[in-house]
Design an enzyme around this catalytic site. Structure first.
Site, PDB file in Angstrom:
ATOM      1  CE1 TYR A 193      48.655  40.331  55.359  1.00  0.00           C
ATOM      2  CE2 TYR A 193      49.814  39.704  53.364  1.00  0.00           C
ATOM      3  CZ  TYR A 193      48.689  40.206  53.983  1.00  0.00           C
ATOM      4  OH  TYR A 193      47.610  40.605  53.247  1.00  0.00           O
ATOM      5  CD  GLU A 242      32.925  43.020  21.883  1.00  0.00           C
ATOM      6  OE1 GLU A 242      32.811  44.078  21.251  1.00  0.00           O
ATOM      7  OE2 GLU A 242      33.451  41.995  21.412  1.00  0.00           O
ATOM      8  CB  CYS A 271      41.816  34.945  49.370  1.00  0.00           C
ATOM      9  SG  CYS A 271      40.880  35.700  50.687  1.00  0.00           S
ATOM     10  CG  HIS A 321      35.164  42.980  18.375  1.00  0.00           C
ATOM     11  ND1 HIS A 321      34.063  42.306  18.869  1.00  0.00           N
ATOM     12  CD2 HIS A 321      35.454  42.419  17.176  1.00  0.00           C
ATOM     13  CE1 HIS A 321      33.702  41.392  17.988  1.00  0.00           C
ATOM     14  NE2 HIS A 321      34.528  41.429  16.963  1.00  0.00           N
ATOM     15  CE  LYS A 350      39.558  31.490  46.334  1.00  0.00           C
ATOM     16  NZ  LYS A 350      38.522  32.041  47.179  1.00  0.00           N
ATOM     17  CD  GLU A 373      35.687  30.590  46.281  1.00  0.00           C
ATOM     18  OE1 GLU A 373      35.558  31.743  45.859  1.00  0.00           O
ATOM     19  OE2 GLU A 373      36.326  30.338  47.327  1.00  0.00           O
ATOM     20  CE1 TYR A 392      31.998  35.373  47.775  1.00  0.00           C
ATOM     21  CE2 TYR A 392      30.173  35.088  49.292  1.00  0.00           C
ATOM     22  CZ  TYR A 392      30.906  35.894  48.449  1.00  0.00           C
ATOM     23  OH  TYR A 392      30.559  37.194  48.269  1.00  0.00           O
ATOM     24  CB  ALA A 447      46.733  38.382  72.769  1.00  0.00           C
ATOM     25  NE  ARG A 504      20.332  31.508  52.725  1.00  0.00           N
ATOM     26  CZ  ARG A 504      20.585  32.334  53.742  1.00  0.00           C
ATOM     27  NH1 ARG A 504      20.004  33.503  53.811  1.00  0.00           N
ATOM     28  NH2 ARG A 504      21.444  31.971  54.677  1.00  0.00           N
ATOM     29  CB  CYS A 543      43.294  36.602  53.170  1.00  0.00           C
ATOM     30  SG  CYS A 543      43.651  37.001  51.460  1.00  0.00           S
TER      31      CYS A 543
END
Ligand code: NDP
Length: 455
Positions: A99, A440, A48, A435, A51, A181, A177, A115, A204, A43
């Site tokens: 992270y 909406e 993600c 609106h 991208k 993209e 996907y 590992a 699909r 990701c």
């Protein structure tokens, strides 16, 4: 004191592994993690996040075009790929540190290396061997390429993030996907894009109206989308690559990108020797609690090939940690998971497609609208939005919401709450629209488009 070095050893520092390790540490577990490459997993490092940054970058070209109708004179815009990639890489570097920090701040020990299991409680990272009571496999997946001559000349999404220059002519293989993209990304940046899909229609598994509407919009955006066609071989020729197709024709390209699916990263983990069962695709087989065939070994995320989405991996990791270390057994919920395809225009979807709903519920009511976005009235862009609700005729519950159009992911995220809360069509109708927005329309759909079909 446990007989093991750690209570939990996590293999893989991606979305699922990081969440599981952090929550387990919060429950008091002594946690270690091994990551062979960079923290953040698919990701953050090659999925993600980068991208979406490329999507943002490539969308500017449409904005520059649209601006003229609003009175702007935009001088011919020039795009510099190297700047885009350098800035993207800088941001990914920042996120990676965050992270890693999440683990370290939680008191977990980090091992930088690959590992593998030695036995059900022993993990080797290079020359180092450690033991753990519980082991979590969170090694994710990797792109696959078709097994055809010249496959080595193709790139996958991994390489697409680091191309030395923007290719002039790109062939994207696949209709999922990643293919949709990246076709949009390259097209937006100005490459000439051909997208080839072997089946009847792209995406699909998605609602049929969404599939055909998106296909039409992709073509209007300038992508040469071809279906019922596949690549048989790629060869290097003077000046580029020659792509041979199943209809006997060929195409010249500077870059061929395979976006033909992903496979779980289970090779070389020592799973077989330990007795951890994997399926035909190599995915770790797990129960609803993410437990493998070996009682103290669990797996979460793409390596289990359930729903391969980051937020799902995170939830699986969290549920695992609460179950095993938090004395709160719970399963990750895999129902009504919303998703977006960041094509241009994007797709947002939650719940059942019309086709799946008819199978599961028999009688369904369909509400659907297509319209020109307000912005396109002045910009002159040839673009239409599609919105669709699938309703269980018996209970009046909305069981599917689908959209193709600007901000579809943002809009469907909100509707996903309504669907999770089991909102009825009457609840949608009772909701006042904002609106003027496109969203909406989801609360003003009044006409059923097809009569309910009996099961
Ligand atoms: P997908 O499974 O979505 O799509 C793969 C595509 O490649 C399909 O169109 C498939 O065709 C086609 N294909 C498969 N094998 C071959 C072959 N040998 N030759 C030609 N075509 C082939 O995979 P992706 O790689 O696009 O993405 C993997 C997963 O990652 C997604 O399913 C999703 O879970 C996740 N993802 C999510 C994103 C998001 O949330 N926005 C973004 C990117 C990925 P067919 O339909 O005929 O099988």
């Amino acid at each position: 004191m446990s007989q093991y070095d750690f209570d939990l050893f996590v293999i893989g520092g991606g979305s699922g592994g990081v969440r599981a390790g952090r929550i387990a540490a919060g429950h008091g577990a002594r946690v270690a993690v091994a990551e062979e490459y960079r923290y953040g997993g698919t990701c953050v490092i090659r999925g993600c996040v980068p991208k979406k940054l490329l999507v943002y970058g490539s969308e500017f070209s449409h904005a520059f075009e649209d601006a003229a109708g609003f009175g702007w004179t935009v001088p011919p815009a020039r795009f510099d790929w190297a700047t885009m990639i350098a800035n993207k890489d800088k941001e990914i570097g920042r996120l990676e540190k965050i992270y890693r920090g999440l683990f370290e701040n939680a008191g977990a020990k980090t091992f930088d290396g690959r590992a593998a299991l030695k036995d059900a409680h022993t993990v080797a990272i290079g020359e180092t061997t450690v033991t753990a009571e519980t082991i979590l496999i969170a090694t994710g997946g990797r792109p696959t390429k078709p097994a055809i001559p010249g496959a080595e000349l193709m790139i996958s999404s991994n390489e697409a993030f680091h191309l030395p220059a923007l290719p002039k002519r790109v062939v994207v293989i696949g209709g999922g996907y990643i293919a949709c993209e990246f076709a949009g990304i390259f097209n937006g940046f100005g490459s000439q894009v051909t997208q080839l899909y072997r089946g009847e229609q792209i995406l699909r598994g998605f609602d049929a109206d969404i599939r055909s509407h998106l296909a039409g919009e992709l073509v209007k955006s300038g992508i040469d989308l071809r279906v019922k066609i596949d690549v048989t071989a790629v060869e290097k020729v003077a000046g580029g690559l020659l792509v041979h197709l199943t209809d006997g024709s060929s195409l010249e390209a500077d870059c061929v990108m395979a976006a033909t699916g992903r496979q779980p990263n289970t090779d070389g983990l020592g799973l077989e020797a330990v007795g951890v069962k994997t399926d035909a695709d190599g995915a770790v087989v797990v129960d609803e609690y993410s437990r493998s065939s070996i009682g103290n070994i669990y797996a979460v995320g793409d390596v289990t090939n359930r729903i391969n989405l980051t937020p799902v991996a995170i939830r699986e990791g969290h549920a695992f940690a609460d179950t095993v270390f938090g004395k709160k057994p719970r399963k990750a919920d895999h129902t009504d998971v919303p998703a977006a395809v960041f094509s241009q225009p994007p797709v947002g979807t939650v719940g059942l497609s019309e086709e799946a709903a008819r199978k599961a519920y028999g009688e369904v009511d369909i509400y659907r609208t297509t319209f020109r976005p307000m912005r396109a009235t002045i910009s002159g862009r040839d673009e239409r939005i599609l919105m669709k609700l699938v309703v269980d005729a018996r209970s009046d519950r909305v069981i599917g919401a689908h959209m193709v159009g600007p901000e579809a992911g943002e809009i469907i995220q909100g509707l996903a709450i309504a669907i999770k809360a089991k909102a009825t069509k009457a609840d949608f109708d009772a909701t006042v629209g904002i609106h003027p927005t496109a969203a909406e329309e989801f609360v003003t759909l009044r006409e059923k488009v097809r009569e309910p079909v009996k099961a």
